[in-house]
Design a protein around this motif. Structure first.
Motif, PDB file in Angstrom:
ATOM      1  N   LEU A  57       0.829  -1.212   0.000  1.00 22.91           N
ATOM      2  CA  LEU A  57       0.000   0.000   0.000  1.00 22.91           C
ATOM      3  C   LEU A  57       0.859   1.257   0.000  1.00 22.91           C
ATOM      4  N   SER A  58       1.943   1.242   0.761  1.00 21.02           N
ATOM      5  CA  SER A  58       2.846   2.390   0.780  1.00 21.02           C
ATOM      6  C   SER A  58       3.514   2.572  -0.572  1.00 21.02           C
ATOM      7  N   GLY A  59       3.906   1.474  -1.199  1.00 17.74           N
ATOM      8  CA  GLY A  59       4.528   1.551  -2.512  1.00 17.74           C
ATOM      9  C   GLY A  59       3.599   2.102  -3.567  1.00 17.74           C
ATOM     10  N   ALA A  61       1.067   4.068  -2.963  1.00 13.43           N
ATOM     11  CA  ALA A  61       0.849   5.484  -2.638  1.00 13.43           C
ATOM     12  C   ALA A  61       1.991   6.355  -3.145  1.00 13.43           C
ATOM     13  N   GLU A  62       3.214   5.882  -3.010  1.00 13.18           N
ATOM     14  CA  GLU A  62       4.356   6.682  -3.450  1.00 13.18           C
ATOM     15  C   GLU A  62       4.551   6.640  -4.963  1.00 13.18           C
ATOM     16  N   SER A  63       3.951   5.663  -5.640  1.00 10.18           N
ATOM     17  CA  SER A  63       4.094   5.550  -7.091  1.00 10.18           C
ATOM     18  C   SER A  63       3.068   6.378  -7.856  1.00 10.18           C
ATOM     19  N   LEU A  64       2.099   6.934  -7.165  1.00  8.40           N
ATOM     20  CA  LEU A  64       1.079   7.725  -7.842  1.00  8.40           C
ATOM     21  C   LEU A  64       1.676   9.019  -8.402  1.00  8.40           C
ATOM     22  N   PRO A  65       1.041   9.593  -9.420  1.00 11.59           N
ATOM     23  CA  PRO A  65       1.520  10.880  -9.941  1.00 11.59           C
ATOM     24  C   PRO A  65       1.395  11.991  -8.890  1.00 11.59           C
ATOM     25  N   LYS A  66       2.152  13.047  -9.076  1.00 14.57           N
ATOM     26  CA  LYS A  66       2.215  14.140  -8.097  1.00 14.57           C
ATOM     27  C   LYS A  66       0.856  14.758  -7.755  1.00 14.57           C
ATOM     28  N   PRO A  67      -0.051  14.992  -8.708  1.00 17.88           N
ATOM     29  CA  PRO A  67      -1.309  15.661  -8.338  1.00 17.88           C
ATOM     30  C   PRO A  67      -2.277  14.804  -7.517  1.00 17.88           C
ATOM     31  N   ARG A  68      -2.039  13.537  -7.376  1.00 15.79           N
ATOM     32  CA  ARG A  68      -2.964  12.651  -6.662  1.00 15.79           C
ATOM     33  C   ARG A  68      -2.643  12.601  -5.171  1.00 15.79           C
ATOM     34  N   ARG A  69      -2.678  13.734  -4.527  1.00 14.07           N
ATOM     35  CA  ARG A  69      -2.328  13.818  -3.109  1.00 14.07           C
ATOM     36  C   ARG A  69      -3.343  13.114  -2.226  1.00 14.07           C
ATOM     37  N   ARG A  70      -4.616  13.289  -2.521  1.00 10.76           N
ATOM     38  CA  ARG A  70      -5.657  12.713  -1.669  1.00 10.76           C
ATOM     39  C   ARG A  70      -5.643  11.185  -1.739  1.00 10.76           C
ATOM     40  N   ALA A  72      -3.087   9.301  -2.511  1.00 10.97           N
ATOM     41  CA  ALA A  72      -1.872   8.854  -1.830  1.00 10.97           C
ATOM     42  C   ALA A  72      -2.064   8.897  -0.315  1.00 10.97           C
ATOM     43  N   GLY A  73      -2.735   9.916   0.183  1.00 13.73           N
ATOM     44  CA  GLY A  73      -2.998  10.024   1.613  1.00 13.73           C
ATOM     45  C   GLY A  73      -3.889   8.903   2.122  1.00 13.73           C
ATOM     46  N   VAL A  74      -4.897   8.548   1.336  1.00 15.77           N
ATOM     47  CA  VAL A  74      -5.795   7.457   1.729  1.00 15.77           C
ATOM     48  C   VAL A  74      -5.030   6.135   1.761  1.00 15.77           C
ATOM     49  N   LEU A  75      -4.183   5.896   0.760  1.00 19.77           N
ATOM     50  CA  LEU A  75      -3.395   4.659   0.747  1.00 19.77           C
ATOM     51  C   LEU A  75      -2.390   4.626   1.891  1.00 19.77           C
ATOM     52  N   ARG A  76      -1.781   5.757   2.199  1.00 25.26           N
ATOM     53  CA  ARG A  76      -0.860   5.816   3.342  1.00 25.26           C
ATOM     54  C   ARG A  76      -1.597   5.529   4.642  1.00 25.26           C
ATOM     55  N   THR A  81      -2.908   1.844   9.048  1.00 21.12           N
ATOM     56  CA  THR A  81      -3.928   1.073   9.755  1.00 21.12           C
ATOM     57  C   THR A  81      -3.585  -0.412   9.780  1.00 21.12           C
ATOM     58  N   VAL A  82      -3.123  -0.936   8.659  1.00 20.75           N
ATOM     59  CA  VAL A  82      -2.753  -2.352   8.597  1.00 20.75           C
ATOM     60  C   VAL A  82      -1.594  -2.645   9.539  1.00 20.75           C
ATOM     61  N   LEU A  83      -0.575  -1.795   9.524  1.00 20.02           N
ATOM     62  CA  LEU A  83       0.603  -2.047  10.359  1.00 20.02           C
ATOM     63  C   LEU A  83       0.311  -1.836  11.848  1.00 20.02           C
TER      64      LEU A  83
END
Length: 99
Positions: A57-59, A61-70, A72-76, A81-83
């Motif tokens: 999930l972290s990977g 989130a970090e692989s998304l394009p720059k404008p997809r902040r929201r 990426a935040g949800v995936l982070r 939550t999982v960890l």
């Protein structure tokens, strides 16, 4: 004034290299787990599955394009939550982790 959590969690994704590291780590751990279960006949080690999902999930989130902040935040947030759920399970049901 934005909060530190808002700045950290919903910041722009850092880019492809860090996401690739997380995704490759999750893939390597999944491969290792699969090898031990299929070839060696070992039992499934559930805590590693939590780590694999959190890293994946972290990977993503970090692989998304720059404008997809929201997104990426949800995936982070989902990865956190999982960890954290792994830690909670460790406190309240340690037999699940050690079995």
């Amino acid at each position: 004034m934005p909060s530190i959590i808002d700045q950290t969690l919903f910041s722009e994704p850092s880019g492809r290299p860090l996401g690739l590291v997380f995704l490759c780590g999750a893939l390597l751990m999944a491969g290792q787990q699969g090898y031990y279960v299929v070839v060696e006949g070992a039992t499934l080690f559930y805590p590693v599955l939590f780590v694999i999902v959190g890293m994946a999930l972290s990977g993503i989130a970090e692989s998304l394009p720059k404008p997809r902040r929201r997104e990426a935040g949800v995936l982070r947030l989902a990865a956190i939550t999982v960890l954290v759920s792994l830690l909670v399970i460790g406190f309240f049901a340690p037999d699940f982790i050690t079995a």
